[in-house]
Design an enzyme around this catalytic site. Structure first.
Site, PDB file in Angstrom:
ATOM      1  N   ALA A  18      46.417 -47.334   0.451  1.00  0.00           N
ATOM      2  CA  ALA A  18      47.317 -47.304   1.605  1.00  0.00           C
ATOM      3  C   ALA A  18      47.978 -48.675   1.710  1.00  0.00           C
ATOM      4  O   ALA A  18      47.480 -49.645   1.144  1.00  0.00           O
ATOM      5  CB  ALA A  18      46.506 -47.014   2.864  1.00  0.00           C
TER       6      ALA A  18
ATOM      7  N   GLU B 247      37.801 -49.458   0.125  1.00  0.00           N
ATOM      8  CA  GLU B 247      38.016 -49.626   1.566  1.00  0.00           C
ATOM      9  C   GLU B 247      36.925 -50.451   2.237  1.00  0.00           C
ATOM     10  O   GLU B 247      37.195 -51.229   3.154  1.00  0.00           O
ATOM     11  CB  GLU B 247      38.103 -48.259   2.249  1.00  0.00           C
ATOM     12  CG  GLU B 247      39.423 -47.528   2.013  1.00  0.00           C
ATOM     13  CD  GLU B 247      39.450 -46.676   0.749  1.00  0.00           C
ATOM     14  OE1 GLU B 247      38.572 -46.869  -0.120  1.00  0.00           O
ATOM     15  OE2 GLU B 247      40.346 -45.820   0.635  1.00  0.00           O
TER      16      GLU B 247
ATOM     17  N   GLY C  89      43.552 -45.059  -0.816  1.00  0.00           N
ATOM     18  CA  GLY C  89      44.421 -43.917  -0.535  1.00  0.00           C
ATOM     19  C   GLY C  89      45.098 -43.373  -1.777  1.00  0.00           C
ATOM     20  O   GLY C  89      45.400 -42.177  -1.846  1.00  0.00           O
TER      21      GLY C  89
ATOM     22  N   GLU D 145      42.635 -41.205  -3.309  1.00  0.00           N
ATOM     23  CA  GLU D 145      42.452 -40.036  -2.439  1.00  0.00           C
ATOM     24  C   GLU D 145      43.555 -38.991  -2.678  1.00  0.00           C
ATOM     25  O   GLU D 145      43.292 -37.794  -2.636  1.00  0.00           O
ATOM     26  CB  GLU D 145      42.421 -40.475  -0.965  1.00  0.00           C
ATOM     27  CG  GLU D 145      41.120 -41.220  -0.637  1.00  0.00           C
ATOM     28  CD  GLU D 145      41.101 -41.758   0.782  1.00  0.00           C
ATOM     29  OE1 GLU D 145      41.950 -42.630   1.083  1.00  0.00           O
ATOM     30  OE2 GLU D 145      40.266 -41.308   1.578  1.00  0.00           O
TER      31      GLU D 145
HETATM   32  N1  3HC Z   1      48.930 -52.748   0.457  1.00  0.00           N
HETATM   33  C1  3HC Z   1      49.884 -53.688   0.591  1.00  0.00           C
HETATM   34  N2  3HC Z   1      50.077 -54.673  -0.289  1.00  0.00           N
HETATM   35  C2  3HC Z   1      49.265 -54.720  -1.349  1.00  0.00           C
HETATM   36  C3  3HC Z   1      48.240 -53.786  -1.555  1.00  0.00           C
HETATM   37  C4  3HC Z   1      48.088 -52.757  -0.587  1.00  0.00           C
HETATM   38  N3  3HC Z   1      47.151 -51.816  -0.707  1.00  0.00           N
HETATM   39  N4  3HC Z   1      47.598 -54.091  -2.692  1.00  0.00           N
HETATM   40  C5  3HC Z   1      48.207 -55.176  -3.180  1.00  0.00           C
HETATM   41  N5  3HC Z   1      49.202 -55.560  -2.376  1.00  0.00           N
HETATM   42  C6  3HC Z   1      50.131 -56.678  -2.585  1.00  0.00           C
HETATM   43  C7  3HC Z   1      49.429 -58.016  -2.639  1.00  0.00           C
HETATM   44  O1  3HC Z   1      49.254 -58.551  -1.352  1.00  0.00           O
HETATM   45  C8  3HC Z   1      50.360 -58.827  -3.476  1.00  0.00           C
HETATM   46  O2  3HC Z   1      51.428 -59.210  -2.656  1.00  0.00           O
HETATM   47  P1  3HC Z   1      52.170 -60.616  -2.888  1.00  0.00           P
HETATM   48  O3  3HC Z   1      52.707 -60.553  -4.288  1.00  0.00           O
HETATM   49  O4  3HC Z   1      53.186 -60.650  -1.826  1.00  0.00           O
HETATM   50  O5  3HC Z   1      51.097 -61.656  -2.721  1.00  0.00           O
HETATM   51  C9  3HC Z   1      50.908 -57.816  -4.469  1.00  0.00           C
HETATM   52  O6  3HC Z   1      50.669 -56.537  -3.880  1.00  0.00           O
HETATM   53  C10 3HC Z   1      50.215 -57.839  -5.820  1.00  0.00           C
HETATM   54  O7  3HC Z   1      48.815 -57.786  -5.603  1.00  0.00           O
HETATM   55  P2  3HC Z   1      47.801 -58.739  -6.406  1.00  0.00           P
HETATM   56  O8  3HC Z   1      48.327 -60.121  -6.426  1.00  0.00           O
HETATM   57  O9  3HC Z   1      46.462 -58.501  -5.845  1.00  0.00           O
HETATM   58  O10 3HC Z   1      47.963 -58.134  -7.872  1.00  0.00           O
HETATM   59  P3  3HC Z   1      46.864 -57.863  -8.971  1.00  0.00           P
HETATM   60  O11 3HC Z   1      47.568 -57.267 -10.114  1.00  0.00           O
HETATM   61  O12 3HC Z   1      46.025 -59.070  -9.150  1.00  0.00           O
HETATM   62  O13 3HC Z   1      45.886 -56.747  -8.340  1.00  0.00           O
HETATM   63  C11 3HC Z   1      45.300 -54.707  -7.232  1.00  0.00           C
HETATM   64  C12 3HC Z   1      46.361 -55.474  -8.053  1.00  0.00           C
HETATM   65  C13 3HC Z   1      44.043 -54.481  -8.077  1.00  0.00           C
HETATM   66  C14 3HC Z   1      45.908 -53.391  -6.846  1.00  0.00           C
HETATM   67  C15 3HC Z   1      44.923 -55.535  -5.981  1.00  0.00           C
HETATM   68  O14 3HC Z   1      46.103 -55.922  -5.330  1.00  0.00           O
HETATM   69  C16 3HC Z   1      44.079 -54.819  -4.979  1.00  0.00           C
HETATM   70  O15 3HC Z   1      42.874 -54.745  -5.130  1.00  0.00           O
HETATM   71  N6  3HC Z   1      44.717 -54.309  -3.899  1.00  0.00           N
HETATM   72  C17 3HC Z   1      44.023 -53.732  -2.783  1.00  0.00           C
HETATM   73  C18 3HC Z   1      43.577 -52.337  -3.076  1.00  0.00           C
HETATM   74  C19 3HC Z   1      42.909 -51.746  -1.878  1.00  0.00           C
HETATM   75  O16 3HC Z   1      42.067 -52.332  -1.225  1.00  0.00           O
HETATM   76  N7  3HC Z   1      43.254 -50.493  -1.563  1.00  0.00           N
HETATM   77  C20 3HC Z   1      42.684 -49.802  -0.484  1.00  0.00           C
HETATM   78  C21 3HC Z   1      43.553 -49.964   0.715  1.00  0.00           C
HETATM   79  S1  3HC Z   1      42.827 -49.259   2.151  1.00  0.00           S
HETATM   80  C22 3HC Z   1      43.148 -47.604   2.034  1.00  0.00           C
HETATM   81  O17 3HC Z   1      43.623 -47.178   1.039  1.00  0.00           O
HETATM   82  C23 3HC Z   1      42.776 -46.798   3.240  1.00  0.00           C
HETATM   83  C24 3HC Z   1      42.809 -45.346   2.934  1.00  0.00           C
HETATM   84  O18 3HC Z   1      41.524 -44.886   2.652  1.00  0.00           O
HETATM   85  C25 3HC Z   1      43.355 -44.529   4.115  1.00  0.00           C
END
Ligand code: 3HC
Length: 699
Positions: A64, A126, A103, A106
C-alpha cells in the site's frame, strides 16, 4: 489505457493489466482505482478469456502507499478492489517480479494463479510498520499455506524467495526467465489450453480446518516474551485466528477492525517515521542528488584491530577489494585470523557458504607497507585513538596515495579538521565513523570536515548504501552526534546511581522503554576500557571538562572491562552474554558513595527514564542548533541504527514531539533548578520551539 498508472490491453486471448507507478508501484489511490477499472475492462472484453496482472519497472507492487497512512482514506479502498479480483468470473494470473510486498502481495493472493520469477521476493512486512496485512492477507494466506506458516511470514515480516514461496504454496510456479510478462503469458496460455476455471482463494478451506487452538496460545506466549511492548504482532495472531475460526467475510471484517486499531496506534506512527527516516537521511540539504561521485573500487583499511577488521569485512562483504594494513606483523596476523573466525562462525550458523568465506577472505589482502596503498581509491584509518598517531598516518597517506583518493578517518573523538591539516589535501579528507561491531551495526556517521569536497561527501554517502549501512552526514565536534548524546545519557545514568539507583534498575527502565540493552549492559558490551582510556587521556591532557575518577574507572583499573573479561558492571558466565548482577560491584558503588559523602535515596523508575531521555533531547537540540546535525531526522536515524533506540517510538526527537516539547522543556528547567550544570541549561532551540508552539517535526 484505463488510467495514468494502470493500463489494459490484450495479447491474443489474454487481457493484460499492467501497473506502472514508479518507483515501486505502491498501491495508492490512483493504482487502486486503475486496478478496478482495468478489471472491469478485462471482464467486459469479449475477446479476453483469461486476465493477467503484472507490473512495469523494477518491481511488482511493493505494498500500500505508506504516504497515505494517517490521512483520510480515499475510495476505492484496497479490500474492495481485491474482493473484485477474488470474485472475477474470468480466471486471473498474477506474474510477479522484484518484490510483491504487503498490499501488493495481497492483490496477488486474490488472483487465482500466481507465477514469480526466480529472483522475486514475496512477503507481508506490515508488522515492521506497526500494522497487520489489512487487505485480506491474514485471511487468504492461511487458506493457501495453513495458519502456522502464515503466522511465520506475517510475524517475521521478512520476505521469502520465489522458491520458498512455491514450496509453501504461496505461488503455483517459478519461472526461470527474466520477464514477468512472458512468464505470466506462458502460464495463462497453459491455463487456457487446460481449461482452468477461476479459483478464488477466499473459497478454500482445506488448510484451515482441524487446527489445534494451541497454535495460537503458543504464539501468544512466545510473543509475550519476544515482543512484550509491541502492539501489532499480537493483533496479527488475533487476525489469523479469525481466519480459522470465522467464515471468510467475518474474518475479513475482524481483520479490518484490528488493522484500524494498529493504524491508530502511536507505534504505527513511530515505525513509519523510522522507515522514512532511514531513506530521508540519504538526501542531504545543499548537496544535490546529481553531485558527481568518485569511482571507488579498491579500498584500504589501516589498523587490523576489532574496528579495522570489522570495516574491512563490510567492504569485502559488498565485493570490494580491501588492503588491510597494520604496523606490526603480529597484529596483522591476529586481525586476519579474527576476520576468518568471524566468517567461519557465520558459516557455521548457515549464513554463509564455505565458498563465500573463502571468496571474502581472498578479497582482504594484508600488508605491512604503505606503498601498497598507492592504488587505493578510499583509505579508512582505524588506528589507535591518538592525535599524534593519526596525524603521522595521514602525512604518510598524503605521500603515498594517488591524487583524488579519499582519505577517511574512523576517529570517534578527535578533530577531523586537525587530522586533515596533516595532509596537503584536506578537501579529500572525511570522517567515516563506524559503530562497533562494524560489520554488524548499520549506522555510519560520515563526518564533514571544514574543507571536505562535495564529491567526497556524495561518494561516502553513496558508499554507505552500497555496503548496506545507514549513512548520516554530521559535522565536527567532540563525539559527533551519536556519542555526544550518549555521553549525556551516560552522565545522567552515573548521577542516578550516585543518588541511589542501581545499574540494574537503570537498565531495566531503559529496556522497558524498548532499548535492547540498558546503558550499563551496553557499556559492558562495548568495553569499559574504551571509555576509561578516553577519560584517562582527557584527564592527562588537563582538559577542564574531564570527569573525576569514578567507580567505573575503578572497575577498569581492576581489569573488569565488561563482557570480554566476563566481568564488568555485571558478571558473565564464560561464553554467555547474560548479565548477572554482582554484589561486589554494589559494594564498590556503596563505598564510592560513602567516600564522597553521598546518602542514597530511592529513585523512581519514572525519574530515571525522564532524566535520561530529557538530557538526550536537550543535547540533541543543541547539536541541531550548532548545525552538527542538519535535521531532527538525522538524529533519529543515528539513534535508531547506532544505539537501538526503539523503532516503534520513531526516534529520539520524534518521541520528544509525541510527548510534547513544553512538557520536556519544563522538566529540563526543573532539573536545571535542582541540579545546576551547563548540561541542564535548556537548549535555546528547544526554548524557541516551545515559545513558537512548534515541534522538531516543523523544522
Ligand atoms: N509506499 C510509498 N512509498 C514507498 C513504498 C510504499 N509502500 N515503498 C517504497 N517507497 C518509496 C521509498 O520511500 C523511496 O522513496 P524516495 O526515493 O523518495 O526515498 C522509494 O520508494 C524507493 O524505495 P527504497 O529506497 O526503499 O528502494 P529499494 O529498492 O531499496 O527497496 C522496497 C524497495 C523493498 C520495495 C522497499 O522500499 C520496501 O521495503 N518498501 C516498503 C514495503 C512495505 O512495507 N510494504 C507494506 C506497506 S503496508 C501495506 O501494504 C498495508 C496493507 O496490508 C493494507
Amino acid at each position: 489505457m484505463v488510467s495514468s498508472v494502470v493500463s489494459y490491453r490484450r495479447v491474443g486471448r489474454v487481457g493484460v493489466i499492467t501497473v506502472d507507478y514508479p518507483p515501486v508501484n505502491a498501491v495508492g489511490v490512483g493504482v487502486r482505482s486503475g486496478l478496478r477499472s482495468a478489471l472491469d475492462a478485462g471482464l467486459a472484453d469479449a475477446w479476453a478469456d483469461i486476465l493477467l496482472l503484472t507490473a512495469a519497472g523494477r518491481t511488482f507492487m511493493a505494498g500500500a502507499d505508506i504516504r497515505e497512512f494517517g490521512k483520510p482514506s480515499q475510495p476505492p479502498i484496497l479490500p474492495e478492489v481485491i474482493a473484485a479480483f477474488d470474485a472475477s468470473a474470468k480466471p486471473i494470473v498474477a506474474a510477479i517480479h522484484g518484490t510483491a510486498l504487503g498490499g501488493g502481495l495481497e492483490v496477488a493472493l486474490a488472483c487465482h494463479f500466481r507465477v514469480a520469477l526466480r529472483s522475486a521476493k514475496l512477503g507481508l512486512p506490515e508488522v515492521k510498520l506497526g500494522l497487520l496485512p489489512g487487505a485480506g492477507g491474514t485471511q487468504r494466506l492461511p487458506r493457501l499455506i495453513g495458519p502456522a506458516k502464515a503466522l511465520d511470514m506475517i510475524l517475521s515480516g521478512d520476505p521469502v524467495t520465489a522458491a520458498t514461496a512455491l514450496e509453501l504454496g504461496v505461488i503455483d510456479a517459478v519461472d526461470d526467465g527474466d520477464s514477468a510478462l512472458d512468464a505470466g503469458l506462458r502460464l495463462a496460455e497453459r491455463a487456457l489450453a487446460e481449461g482452468w476455471a477461476p479459483r478464488p482463494t477466499s473459497a478454500r478451506t482445506d488448510k484451515i480446518t482441524d487446527i489445534d487452538p494451541a497454535l495460537f496460545a503458543d504464539r501468544r506466549a512466545a510473543l509475550a516474551k519476544r515482543a512484550p511492548h509491541l502492539f501489532s504482532p499480537h493483533r496479527c495472531v488475533d487476525a489469523v485466528e479469525a481466519a480459522v475460526a470465522l467464515p471468510f467475510a467475518d474474518g475479513v471484517a475482524r481483520e479490518r477492525e484490528l488493522f484500524f486499531a494498529c493504524m491508530e496506534s502511536p507505534q504505527r506512527a513511530g515505525l513509519i517515521h523510522s522507515f522514512f527516516a532511514e531513506r530521508e537521511v540519504a538526501k542531504i540539504p545543499g548537496l544535490p542528488a546529481d553531485t558527481p561521485k568518485r569511482d571507488v573500487r579498491a579500498v584500504a583499511v589501516i589498523g587490523a584491530g576489532t574496528m579495522g577488521g570489522g570495516i574491512a569485512m563490510c567492504f569485502a562483504n559488498a565485493g570490494f577489494s580491501v588492503r588491510l594494513l597494520d604496523a606490526a606483523a603480529e597484529s596483522l596476523d591476529r586481525g586476519v585470523q579474527a576476520i576468518r573466525r568471524n566468517y567461519e562462525a557465520s558459516a557455521k550458523k548457515g549464513k554463509l557458504t564455505d565458498a563465500q568465506v573463502e571468496s571474502r577472505m581472498a578479497l582482504i589482502r594484508p600488508t605491512l607497507s604503505y606503498d601498497d596503498l598507492a592504488d587505493a581509491d578510499l583509505v579508512i584509518e582505524a588506528a589507535f585513538e591518538n592525535m599524534e598517531i593519526k596525524r603521522r598516518i595521514f602525512a604518510e597517506l598524503d605521500r603515498v596515495c594517488k591524487p583524488g583518493a579519499i582519505l577517511a578517518t574512523n576517529t570517534s573523538t578527535l578533530d577531523v579538521n586537525a587530522i586533515a591539516a596533516a595532509t596537503r589535501r584536506p578537501q579529500d579528507v572525511v570522517g567515516m565513523h563506524f559503530f562497533s561491531p562494524a560489520n554488524v551495526m548499520r549506522l555510519l556517521e560520515n563526518v564533514r570536515g571544514a574543507q571536505t569536497a562535495d564529491d567526497v561527501l556524495a561518494t561516502v554517502m553513496d558508499l554507505a548504501r552500497r555496503i548496506g549501512k545507514v549513512g548520516v552526514l554530521v559535522g565536527v565536534c567532540y563525539g559527533f552526534v551519536g556519542n555526544r548524546i550518549l555521553h549525556q545519557r551516560g552522565r545522567e545514568s552515573m548521577a542516578l546511581v550516585d543518588e541511589g539507583a542501581s545499574p540494574q534498575q537503570a537498565d531495566r527502565v531503559m529496556t522497558e522503554f524498548g532499548f535492547p540493552l540498558g546503558h550499563f549492559a551496553m557499556t559492558d558490551l562495548a568495553g569499559i576500557d574504551v571509555g576509561w582510556r578516553i577519560r584517562e587521556e582527557r584527564r592527562k591532557s588537563g582538559d577542564p571538562d574531564a570527569q573525576a575518577v569514578n567507580w567505573l574507572d575503578a572497575l577498569a583499573e581492576q581489569g573488569r572491562y565488561g563482557q570480554k573479561t566476563n566481568a564488568g558492571i555485571y558478571r558473565y558466565e564464560p561464553g554467555s552474554r547474560v548479565a548477572i548482577p554482582d554484589p561486589a560491584v554494589d559494594a564498590m558503588i556503596a563505598a564510592d558513595r560513602a567516600k564522597r559523602g553521598l546518602v542514597p535515596r530511592a529513585v523512581s523508575d519514572d525519574e530515571i527514564r525522564d532524566r535520561c531521555l530529557c538530557a538526550m533531547v536537550n543535547e540533541a537540540a543543541k547539536i541541531l542548533d550548532e548545525g552538527i546535525a542538519a535535521r531532527p531526522v538525522d538524529v533519529d536515524a543515528i539513534w535508531l541504527h547506532g544505539y537501538g533506540f526503539p523503532a516503534h517510538r520513531g526516534g529520539l526527537l520524534f518521541w520528544a514531539d509525541q510527548v510534547g516539547l513544553p512538557v520536556i522543556a519544563e522538566a529540563i528547567d526543573g532539573y536545571h533548578a535542582r541540579f545546576g550544570g551547563s548540561h541542564w541549561e535548556l537548549s535555546p532551540l528547544l526554548r524557541r520551539l516551545v515559545l513558537e508552539g512548534r515541534g522538531f517535526r516543523d523544522l
